[in-house]
Design a protein around this motif. Sequence first.
Motif, PDB file in Angstrom:
ATOM      1  N   ARG A   1     -13.733  -4.188   1.328  1.00  0.00           N
ATOM      2  CA  ARG A   1     -13.164  -4.872   2.472  1.00  0.00           C
ATOM      3  C   ARG A   1     -11.829  -5.450   2.058  1.00  0.00           C
ATOM      4  O   ARG A   1     -11.742  -6.180   1.079  1.00  0.00           O
ATOM      5  N   PRO A   2     -10.737  -5.120   2.797  1.00  0.00           N
ATOM      6  CA  PRO A   2      -9.421  -5.625   2.395  1.00  0.00           C
ATOM      7  C   PRO A   2      -9.376  -7.148   2.384  1.00  0.00           C
ATOM      8  O   PRO A   2     -10.005  -7.793   3.225  1.00  0.00           O
ATOM      9  N   THR A   3      -8.633  -7.703   1.424  1.00  0.00           N
ATOM     10  CA  THR A   3      -8.488  -9.155   1.340  1.00  0.00           C
ATOM     11  C   THR A   3      -7.683  -9.658   2.536  1.00  0.00           C
ATOM     12  O   THR A   3      -7.984 -10.693   3.113  1.00  0.00           O
ATOM     13  N   SER A   4      -6.639  -8.905   2.882  1.00  0.00           N
ATOM     14  CA  SER A   4      -5.892  -9.262   4.081  1.00  0.00           C
ATOM     15  C   SER A   4      -5.274  -7.989   4.656  1.00  0.00           C
ATOM     16  O   SER A   4      -5.276  -6.941   4.026  1.00  0.00           O
ATOM     17  N   GLY A   5      -4.757  -8.106   5.866  1.00  0.00           N
ATOM     18  CA  GLY A   5      -4.207  -6.935   6.532  1.00  0.00           C
ATOM     19  C   GLY A   5      -5.243  -6.268   7.417  1.00  0.00           C
ATOM     20  O   GLY A   5      -6.407  -6.671   7.429  1.00  0.00           O
TER      21      GLY A   5
ATOM     22  N   VAL B   1      -1.984  -3.992   4.347  1.00  0.00           N
ATOM     23  CA  VAL B   1      -3.295  -4.115   3.733  1.00  0.00           C
ATOM     24  C   VAL B   1      -3.168  -4.524   2.260  1.00  0.00           C
ATOM     25  O   VAL B   1      -2.402  -3.937   1.508  1.00  0.00           O
ATOM     26  N   THR B   2      -3.913  -5.568   1.899  1.00  0.00           N
ATOM     27  CA  THR B   2      -3.921  -6.051   0.526  1.00  0.00           C
ATOM     28  C   THR B   2      -5.354  -6.144   0.038  1.00  0.00           C
ATOM     29  O   THR B   2      -6.243  -6.546   0.779  1.00  0.00           O
TER      30      THR B   2
ATOM     31  N   GLU C   1       2.748   2.983  -6.355  1.00  0.00           N
ATOM     32  CA  GLU C   1       2.793   2.499  -7.722  1.00  0.00           C
ATOM     33  C   GLU C   1       2.571   0.998  -7.696  1.00  0.00           C
ATOM     34  O   GLU C   1       3.131   0.306  -6.834  1.00  0.00           O
ATOM     35  N   GLY C   2       1.758   0.516  -8.614  1.00  0.00           N
ATOM     36  CA  GLY C   2       1.485  -0.911  -8.696  1.00  0.00           C
ATOM     37  C   GLY C   2       0.969  -1.492  -7.386  1.00  0.00           C
ATOM     38  O   GLY C   2       1.265  -2.638  -7.049  1.00  0.00           O
ATOM     39  N   GLY C   3       0.196  -0.711  -6.638  1.00  0.00           N
ATOM     40  CA  GLY C   3      -0.399  -1.198  -5.407  1.00  0.00           C
ATOM     41  C   GLY C   3       0.537  -1.164  -4.209  1.00  0.00           C
ATOM     42  O   GLY C   3       0.158  -1.541  -3.104  1.00  0.00           O
ATOM     43  N   ARG C   4       1.779  -0.723  -4.424  1.00  0.00           N
ATOM     44  CA  ARG C   4       2.732  -0.705  -3.319  1.00  0.00           C
ATOM     45  C   ARG C   4       3.126   0.722  -2.968  1.00  0.00           C
ATOM     46  O   ARG C   4       3.107   1.603  -3.822  1.00  0.00           O
ATOM     47  N   ARG C   5       3.515   0.880  -1.715  1.00  0.00           N
ATOM     48  CA  ARG C   5       3.999   2.187  -1.301  1.00  0.00           C
ATOM     49  C   ARG C   5       5.391   2.412  -1.873  1.00  0.00           C
ATOM     50  O   ARG C   5       6.264   1.556  -1.754  1.00  0.00           O
ATOM     51  N   GLN C   6       5.589   3.556  -2.483  1.00  0.00           N
ATOM     52  CA  GLN C   6       6.920   3.908  -2.964  1.00  0.00           C
ATOM     53  C   GLN C   6       7.659   4.729  -1.925  1.00  0.00           C
ATOM     54  O   GLN C   6       8.845   4.546  -1.693  1.00  0.00           O
TER      55      GLN C   6
ATOM     56  N   ASP D   1      -1.164  -3.845  -2.494  1.00  0.00           N
ATOM     57  CA  ASP D   1      -0.339  -4.993  -2.159  1.00  0.00           C
ATOM     58  C   ASP D   1       0.511  -4.712  -0.916  1.00  0.00           C
ATOM     59  O   ASP D   1       1.534  -4.041  -0.988  1.00  0.00           O
ATOM     60  N   GLY D   2       0.070  -5.196   0.211  1.00  0.00           N
ATOM     61  CA  GLY D   2       0.857  -5.080   1.444  1.00  0.00           C
ATOM     62  C   GLY D   2       1.181  -3.654   1.837  1.00  0.00           C
ATOM     63  O   GLY D   2       2.307  -3.331   2.172  1.00  0.00           O
ATOM     64  N   LEU D   3       0.175  -2.805   1.831  1.00  0.00           N
ATOM     65  CA  LEU D   3       0.396  -1.389   2.125  1.00  0.00           C
ATOM     66  C   LEU D   3       0.363  -1.133   3.631  1.00  0.00           C
ATOM     67  O   LEU D   3      -0.575  -1.520   4.315  1.00  0.00           O
ATOM     68  N   SER D   4       1.414  -0.479   4.124  1.00  0.00           N
ATOM     69  CA  SER D   4       1.450  -0.093   5.528  1.00  0.00           C
ATOM     70  C   SER D   4       1.772   1.385   5.636  1.00  0.00           C
ATOM     71  O   SER D   4       2.644   1.886   4.928  1.00  0.00           O
ATOM     72  N   ALA D   5       1.041   2.069   6.498  1.00  0.00           N
ATOM     73  CA  ALA D   5       1.314   3.488   6.743  1.00  0.00           C
ATOM     74  C   ALA D   5       0.487   3.926   7.932  1.00  0.00           C
ATOM     75  O   ALA D   5      -0.550   3.328   8.227  1.00  0.00           O
ATOM     76  N   THR D   6       0.946   4.940   8.628  1.00  0.00           N
ATOM     77  CA  THR D   6       0.194   5.481   9.753  1.00  0.00           C
ATOM     78  C   THR D   6      -0.031   6.969   9.530  1.00  0.00           C
ATOM     79  O   THR D   6       0.905   7.707   9.272  1.00  0.00           O
ATOM     80  N   PHE D   7      -1.299   7.371   9.587  1.00  0.00           N
ATOM     81  CA  PHE D   7      -1.642   8.788   9.454  1.00  0.00           C
ATOM     82  C   PHE D   7      -1.950   9.323  10.837  1.00  0.00           C
ATOM     83  O   PHE D   7      -2.828   8.804  11.527  1.00  0.00           O
ATOM     84  N   GLU D   8      -1.244  10.379  11.224  1.00  0.00           N
ATOM     85  CA  GLU D   8      -1.478  10.937  12.560  1.00  0.00           C
ATOM     86  C   GLU D   8      -2.754  11.780  12.563  1.00  0.00           C
ATOM     87  O   GLU D   8      -3.205  12.279  11.534  1.00  0.00           O
ATOM     88  N   SER D   9      -3.292  11.963  13.761  1.00  0.00           N
ATOM     89  CA  SER D   9      -4.517  12.732  13.922  1.00  0.00           C
ATOM     90  C   SER D   9      -4.321  14.163  13.410  1.00  0.00           C
ATOM     91  O   SER D   9      -3.319  14.807  13.719  1.00  0.00           O
TER      92      SER D   9
END
Lengths: 274, 378
Positions: B53-57, B8-9, B207-212, B19-27
């Motif tokens: 609304r995300p720009t992309s992703g 997601v961006t 940090e800076g829009g990215r996942r650390q 910036d290109g964030l990916s993650a999965t949150f479980e129920s």
Amino acid sequence: MIRDALSKGTIYGLLFVGGGLMLLPFFWMLSTSLKTPNEVMLMPPRWFPAHAEWQNYVKAFQMAPFGRYLVNSVIVTVLSTLGELITTLLAAYAFSRLAFWGRDVLFSLLLGTMMVPGEVLLVPNYVTLSKLGWIDRYEALILPWTASVFAIFLLRQHFLSVPKELSYAARVDGAGDFRFLREVMVPITRPALVTIVLLKTIGSWNAFLWPLIVTNSREMRTLPVGLTAFTTEAGTAYELLMAAAAFVILPMIILFLMLQRHIVEGLSRAGIKG
Amino acid sequence: MRVELDAVTMRFGDVAAVDGLSATFESGELIGLLGPSGCGKSTTLFMLAGLYRPTSGEIRFDGTVVNDVPPERRSIGMVFQNYALYPHMTVFDNIAFPLRMQKVPKAERQERVLEMARLVRIEHLLGRKPAQLSGGQQQRVAIARSLVKRPKLLLLDEPLSNLDARLRLEMREEIRRIQRAVGITTVFVTHDQEEAMSLSDRILIMEGGRRQQFAAPQVMYDRPASRFVAFFLGNPPINLLSARYRQDGSVLVFPDGTRLAVDPTPYAGLDDELPVTVGIRPEAATVQAPDEIRSLDDTGHFIGTVAYRETIGRDTLIRVDLAEGVLRLLVPAHETPPLGARVVVIPDRTRLHLFRESDGRALHKDTPDDAQATRRVG
């Protein structure tokens, strides 16, 4: 303590003088309305009539169809106020809360029109209305006055001071724009709305030049225009004019007294919350 | 509800807030979005809410893409930083508002509002206006309003930042209790590492829009994926010192000549002469008087002077000035060396953190990052 009392005394003294000066024309109107024609012209002027001529009020009413004027004034004032309220609410909401292309440019243009003096618009507006065939009709009296840039500007600023999170919260809660406007924005900005309504009502009720220009027949005249009935080639019947004028301003005084609390609230809140 | 963020961006003009964030949150998980201000955590929350609304992703709720689903149809509840209660409505009307929008019949509305008020313990305040409530009470009302629709995802934007310290502790427990009672997937944004550590099942640090890094709090504390994460988590913060790794003898050589032996086996890419940042947690070292060092070899300690001490209850925080650099350490209160004393600092070798100096990535082979996610795998 003494200084406090002194400064308080000074303040009240100044307020008393100022208030007296403000009330003087009203007093003069009432006083004149109860005089005889001779007494009106007396030099030096008399503050109080020797004998109250209540008959003046009856005579004034017989000289012109004030009932009809009153109905016209009420129709014009109510409808143009209502119209302005609706356009103002919608425009202020759009300019403060909706994102659309050219919004800020459009708003600047709108503000720019406030620079144009109203007199400049008299002729073009008249021509437009006459082409539409609306001269001497309610449309001409009402429609040109159903939007006010100043009111839009005022309300937009109030809307902007409402936290954005409230509209986010409302959206998450399932309220659309109209719902949010009606159920949240309007109640929150009520003091500003009361101010707008009041200014509009007074302005519309007292409007003279425009109704005079766009009406020809007696039936379409409003109260302020109707007052001209007392001025003829033979001169002005001041005591009757003042009696009628006293009657004309009465509704505005009542309205003001009713809404006074809201006006003060609106002004003081504008000071604190911006 | 299972929530997936897939590359997601979100751009605002030229700036990528996320910036290109990916993650999965479980129920049913309680997720903390942690990071300094401007790191994109609030933007992420607003995208989950559907307010941006995300720009992309793609954002998926239970497998369904929701990018274009408006907020009111996402089954979410949201609590804002300033609570965003409707100031002209009573507490009851505030909580009932979402139900009124859904045209829930009056009797049921009444019942559900009362149920929520009981859950957050504000039954006695239903007739009041928001301005007549304390911060903590407003917060409870906001939570009740967000939950009354029975959403499947609860979003909290800096929920505790407007409360004073004592109330913050109380509301922290309350949020945990309410979340457990309802069993709802919850995402909250915070810049307070302590809050995130104490409250979250897992922390997504940005940090800076990215996942650390995305991991359970303790895992993240013990095995930070980067220098940034190591420094961000923990109070007092971790000590970071520059050094070079020397393969001959497996030692870290510090600028002042101090040498520290290290077991290279758990690390990857620890090349000869590699510039590294060495992280030492304040509690991961012992402090001794110099006369005790005779028994030690010279590759296991720093020598410095106690320059500052501050009592913080059970432990004392001391600052030890080295020839180059300083160490802030926690020592048991009754063993605190006096100011000005020469001391020997012996770091716990098993708890050393090594980061590549160039990009700050952790060199430890086992640094869990749960969502090296959906797409990046392979």
